[in-house]
Enzyme design. Structure first.
Site, PDB file in Angstrom:
ATOM      1  N   ASN A  23       0.805  -1.226   0.000  1.00 11.33           N
ATOM      2  CA  ASN A  23       0.000   0.000   0.000  1.00 11.33           C
ATOM      3  C   ASN A  23       0.835   1.271   0.000  1.00 11.33           C
ATOM      4  O   ASN A  23       0.284   2.368   0.017  1.00 11.33           O
ATOM      5  CB  ASN A  23      -0.973  -0.016   1.185  1.00 11.33           C
ATOM      6  CG  ASN A  23      -2.018  -1.088   1.008  1.00 11.33           C
ATOM      7  OD1 ASN A  23      -2.166  -1.657  -0.086  1.00 11.33           O
ATOM      8  ND2 ASN A  23      -2.725  -1.422   2.064  1.00 11.33           N
ATOM      9  N   CYS A 116     -15.865  -4.097  -4.223  1.00 14.53           N
ATOM     10  CA  CYS A 116     -15.053  -5.314  -4.127  1.00 14.53           C
ATOM     11  C   CYS A 116     -15.609  -6.155  -2.985  1.00 14.53           C
ATOM     12  O   CYS A 116     -16.651  -5.834  -2.408  1.00 14.53           O
ATOM     13  CB  CYS A 116     -13.599  -4.955  -3.865  1.00 14.53           C
ATOM     14  SG  CYS A 116     -13.381  -4.234  -2.252  1.00 14.53           S
ATOM     15  N   ARG A 121     -16.907   0.564  -2.622  1.00 19.94           N
ATOM     16  CA  ARG A 121     -15.674   1.337  -2.432  1.00 19.94           C
ATOM     17  C   ARG A 121     -15.863   2.686  -3.140  1.00 19.94           C
ATOM     18  O   ARG A 121     -15.386   2.909  -4.229  1.00 19.94           O
ATOM     19  CB  ARG A 121     -14.475   0.579  -2.982  1.00 19.94           C
ATOM     20  CG  ARG A 121     -14.249  -0.784  -2.351  1.00 19.94           C
ATOM     21  CD  ARG A 121     -13.748  -0.734  -0.909  1.00 19.94           C
ATOM     22  NE  ARG A 121     -12.402  -0.253  -0.768  1.00 19.94           N
ATOM     23  CZ  ARG A 121     -11.311  -1.016  -0.875  1.00 19.94           C
ATOM     24  NH1 ARG A 121     -11.441  -2.283  -1.197  1.00 19.94           N
ATOM     25  NH2 ARG A 121     -10.115  -0.505  -0.723  1.00 19.94           N
ATOM     26  N   ARG A 397      -2.292 -11.192  -4.350  1.00 19.96           N
ATOM     27  CA  ARG A 397      -2.354  -9.754  -4.640  1.00 19.96           C
ATOM     28  C   ARG A 397      -1.477  -8.979  -3.666  1.00 19.96           C
ATOM     29  O   ARG A 397      -0.980  -7.903  -3.985  1.00 19.96           O
ATOM     30  CB  ARG A 397      -3.798  -9.247  -4.506  1.00 19.96           C
ATOM     31  CG  ARG A 397      -4.723  -9.557  -5.647  1.00 19.96           C
ATOM     32  CD  ARG A 397      -6.029  -8.813  -5.449  1.00 19.96           C
ATOM     33  NE  ARG A 397      -5.770  -7.462  -5.016  1.00 19.96           N
ATOM     34  CZ  ARG A 397      -6.474  -6.839  -4.057  1.00 19.96           C
ATOM     35  NH1 ARG A 397      -7.451  -7.464  -3.449  1.00 19.96           N
ATOM     36  NH2 ARG A 397      -6.191  -5.605  -3.700  1.00 19.96           N
TER      37      ARG A 397
HETATM   38  C1  EPZ Z   1      -6.581   1.764   1.620  1.00 21.11           C
HETATM   39  O1  EPZ Z   1      -7.759   1.588   0.872  1.00 21.11           O
HETATM   40  C2  EPZ Z   1      -5.857   0.430   1.563  1.00 21.11           C
HETATM   41  N1  EPZ Z   1      -5.541   0.089   0.172  1.00 21.11           N
HETATM   42  C3  EPZ Z   1      -6.740  -0.663   2.161  1.00 21.11           C
HETATM   43  O2  EPZ Z   1      -5.982  -1.860   2.159  1.00 21.11           O
HETATM   44  C4  EPZ Z   1      -7.073  -0.280   3.612  1.00 21.11           C
HETATM   45  O3  EPZ Z   1      -7.955  -1.255   4.150  1.00 21.11           O
HETATM   46  C5  EPZ Z   1      -7.740   1.096   3.637  1.00 21.11           C
HETATM   47  O4  EPZ Z   1      -6.888   2.070   2.995  1.00 21.11           O
HETATM   48  C6  EPZ Z   1      -8.010   1.570   5.059  1.00 21.11           C
HETATM   49  O5  EPZ Z   1      -6.812   1.629   5.774  1.00 21.11           O
HETATM   50  C7  EPZ Z   1      -4.478   0.684  -0.413  1.00 21.11           C
HETATM   51  O6  EPZ Z   1      -3.806   1.515   0.174  1.00 21.11           O
HETATM   52  C8  EPZ Z   1      -4.169   0.265  -1.820  1.00 21.11           C
HETATM   53  P1  EPZ Z   1     -10.019   4.444   2.441  1.00 21.11           P
HETATM   54  P2  EPZ Z   1      -8.681   2.879   0.493  1.00 21.11           P
HETATM   55  O7  EPZ Z   1     -10.282   5.384   1.333  1.00 21.11           O
HETATM   56  O8  EPZ Z   1      -7.820   4.042   0.223  1.00 21.11           O
HETATM   57  C9  EPZ Z   1     -14.682   5.238   2.720  1.00 21.11           C
HETATM   58  C10 EPZ Z   1      -5.542  -4.125   1.719  1.00 21.11           C
HETATM   59  O9  EPZ Z   1      -6.025  -5.172   2.173  1.00 21.11           O
HETATM   60  N2  EPZ Z   1     -14.523   6.130   1.551  1.00 21.11           N
HETATM   61  O10 EPZ Z   1      -9.135   4.867   3.563  1.00 21.11           O
HETATM   62  O11 EPZ Z   1      -9.633   2.445  -0.558  1.00 21.11           O
HETATM   63  C11 EPZ Z   1     -14.468   3.786   2.348  1.00 21.11           C
HETATM   64  O12 EPZ Z   1     -15.661   3.214   1.821  1.00 21.11           O
HETATM   65  C12 EPZ Z   1      -6.452  -2.972   1.375  1.00 21.11           C
HETATM   66  O13 EPZ Z   1      -4.310  -3.921   1.549  1.00 21.11           O
HETATM   67  C13 EPZ Z   1     -15.610   6.884   1.125  1.00 21.11           C
HETATM   68  O14 EPZ Z   1     -16.702   6.809   1.687  1.00 21.11           O
HETATM   69  O15 EPZ Z   1      -9.461   3.077   1.856  1.00 21.11           O
HETATM   70  C14 EPZ Z   1     -14.068   3.168   3.662  1.00 21.11           C
HETATM   71  O16 EPZ Z   1     -15.247   2.880   4.402  1.00 21.11           O
HETATM   72  C15 EPZ Z   1      -7.913  -3.296   1.614  1.00 21.11           C
HETATM   73  N3  EPZ Z   1     -15.458   7.711   0.043  1.00 21.11           N
HETATM   74  C16 EPZ Z   1     -13.311   4.295   4.377  1.00 21.11           C
HETATM   75  O17 EPZ Z   1     -13.645   5.493   3.671  1.00 21.11           O
HETATM   76  C17 EPZ Z   1     -14.254   7.829  -0.604  1.00 21.11           C
HETATM   77  O18 EPZ Z   1     -14.171   8.618  -1.573  1.00 21.11           O
HETATM   78  C18 EPZ Z   1     -11.790   4.141   4.350  1.00 21.11           C
HETATM   79  O19 EPZ Z   1     -11.424   3.948   3.006  1.00 21.11           O
HETATM   80  C19 EPZ Z   1     -13.161   7.046  -0.158  1.00 21.11           C
HETATM   81  C20 EPZ Z   1     -13.316   6.210   0.925  1.00 21.11           C
END
Ligand code: EPZ
Length: 416
Positions: A23, A116, A121, A397
């Site tokens: 990440n 996913c 997401r 992955r």
């Molecule tokens: C990153 O995903 C990581 N992936 C995820 O790791 C990790 O679980 C996640 O951060 C939380 O720490 C990568 O870095 C590639 P978020 P990301 O945006 O950026 C909501 C793994 O297993 N949200 O911090 O997609 C979202 O639905 C993966 O390595 C919105 O509502 O996570 C979630 O509930 C899985 N609107 C929360 O925020 C948006 O526009 C946190 O998501 C964006 C996010």
């Protein structure tokens, strides 16, 4: 498709060096578009998500080659600004290319990343941040078409400390005139690693690791050499494996501070943890006890990605462990497969209640997402007898070679 065969029920004893962080590598690969030249990215994990990001860079007219754990990227000849649907679907986090492509070319066309296995997401925070920076964004038929209209730095107030939205804001701000201030920014170590890379690429950045990050336009440096930080989730997975099977293990090439909430939970369970500057040793003797209540939260809280493996380590503990998953709405899919091994897990919405059982038995189980698959391996190590884990493509992955790493810890495991 390949599967993992595990003969569990044996104590572990060994040491393993942890791979570079998935990440962190992925957003930095997107950020390489801003260098307009060469990036040498060391300690980059050899995983399918990184392969997918390499294919995206090549599709955009860049070069991307791997020699061992080092990637050689050159984005000087970038030609395109469009990522086709097929490439977008290969990797959930391909949306992080959006900010970088816009900052480099002033336009971008991507398909909306699908949901996913963890649930929807959304990328609404990404898009509102980019619009605030002066990007014109139209959504039509599953695609997003973006154009930079006089992009200018501004204040971006994130409603959620989203990792991806923070990254896209930092990347898009790289080419904006004026100062961008991102509030309620994500504080993850991977954000700090991206900031270090962008600073080397020419940006003026401060505040990373806090909730307020400031970015001023960068002058592309033309060449960056960077080493990716260790993968804290892989480290948490291997610590959980030793806790699950019992025994002793040394997890090396990590930053113990990055996984403090995980080692705190393992100590509550009765594991003995010893921290060194770049390693953590764990000793798990006898039947462990409950971790109490584990609530996932943005960094520096308990990482959602470590919830599945730690749950797997808790299913034989005496007492009850309660998991509260605040980050994603569907992140307990591994519970059903763990029950096939004899686990007692009750799910109620975003809460999972694990009641410890004295023994688990090996079983054929199927991975449905990356960290859930890793959790099945963790549980299988603590289960008597043979387990077969299918759906290995999900695990590959994010883990370079989980079978080899767990064998280094003493596990009887092989890929079939
Ligand atoms: C990153 O995903 C990581 N992936 C995820 O790791 C990790 O679980 C996640 O951060 C939380 O720490 C990568 O870095 C590639 P978020 P990301 O945006 O950026 C909501 C793994 O297993 N949200 O911090 O997609 C979202 O639905 C993966 O390595 C919105 O509502 O996570 C979630 O509930 C899985 N609107 C929360 O925020 C948006 O526009 C946190 O998501 C964006 C996010």
């Amino acid at each position: 498709m390949a599967s993992l065969i595990i003969n569990g029920g044996r104590r572990l004893c060994g040491a393993v060096d942890v791979q570079g962080a998935k990440n962190s590598a992925l957003p930095i690969m997107a950020a390489s578009l801003l260098v307009r030249g060469e990036t040498v990215l060391q300690n980059c994990p050899d995983i399918s998500d990184v392969d997918a990001a390499m294919r995206i860079l090549r599709h955009l007219g860049c070069t991307a080659e791997r020699i061992g754990s080092t990637l050689y990227l050159d984005t000087g000849q970038m030609t395109g600004c469009r990522i086709p649907d097929g490439l977008m679907r290969e990797m959930r986090s391909s949306v992080v290319f959006l900010g970088a492509i816009l900052a480099r070319t002033g336009e971008a066309v991507l398909s909306l990343p699908g949901g996913c296995e963890l649930g929807p997401r959304p990328i609404d925070l990404h898009l509102s941040a980019l619009r605030a920076l002066g990007m014109e964004i139209a959504e039509s038929g599953g695609s997003i078409v973006c154009k930079a209209r006089e992009p200018r730095g501004c204040r971006i107030d994130l409603a959620i400390p989203s990792v991806g939205a923070t990254e896209n804001s930092m990347l898009a701000a790289f080419s904006c005139v004026g100062e961008t201030v991102i509030t309620n920014a994500a504080r993850e170590p991977e954000i700090c690693d991206l900031a270090r890379y962008l600073r080397a690429a020419g940006a003026e950045i401060c505040g990373e690791g806090t909730s307020v990050i400031t970015v001023r336009r960068g002058r592309p440096s033309g060449r960056v050499l960077h080493t990716v930080i260790p993968d804290r989730i892989a480290a948490a997975t291997y610590l959980s494996a030793v806790a699950s099977a019992g025994g002793a293990g040394e997890i090396r090439n990590i930053c113990p501070e990055h996984i403090r909430p995980v080692t705190d939970a393992l100590e509550r369970m009765g594991c003995r943890i010893r921290k060194e500057p770049t390693a953590v040793s764990i000793l798990a003797e006898g039947r462990l006890c409950s971790a109490g209540t584990v609530t996932t939260a943005p960094y520096p809280g308990f990482p959602t990605d470590a919830q599945p493996p730690l749950m797997a380590a808790c299913i034989k503990c005496c007492g009850m462990t309660v998991f509260v998953e605040t980050m994603f709405e569907n992140r307990f899919r591994h519970a059903g497969e763990l029950r096939r091994m004899g686990a007692d897990i009750r799910k109620e919405g975003r809460v999972a209640i694990v009641t410890g059982v004295p023994m688990l038995h090996g079983a054929p189980v199927e991975a449905s997402d990356l960290r859930g698959g890793a959790a099945l391996a963790v549980a299988a190590l603590g289960a008597e007898g043979k387990s077969e884990i299918t759906g290995l493509q999900h695990v590959l992955r994010g883990y370079e070679d989980i079978a080899s790493d767990l064998r280094k810890l003493g596990a009887e495991i092989y890929e079939r």
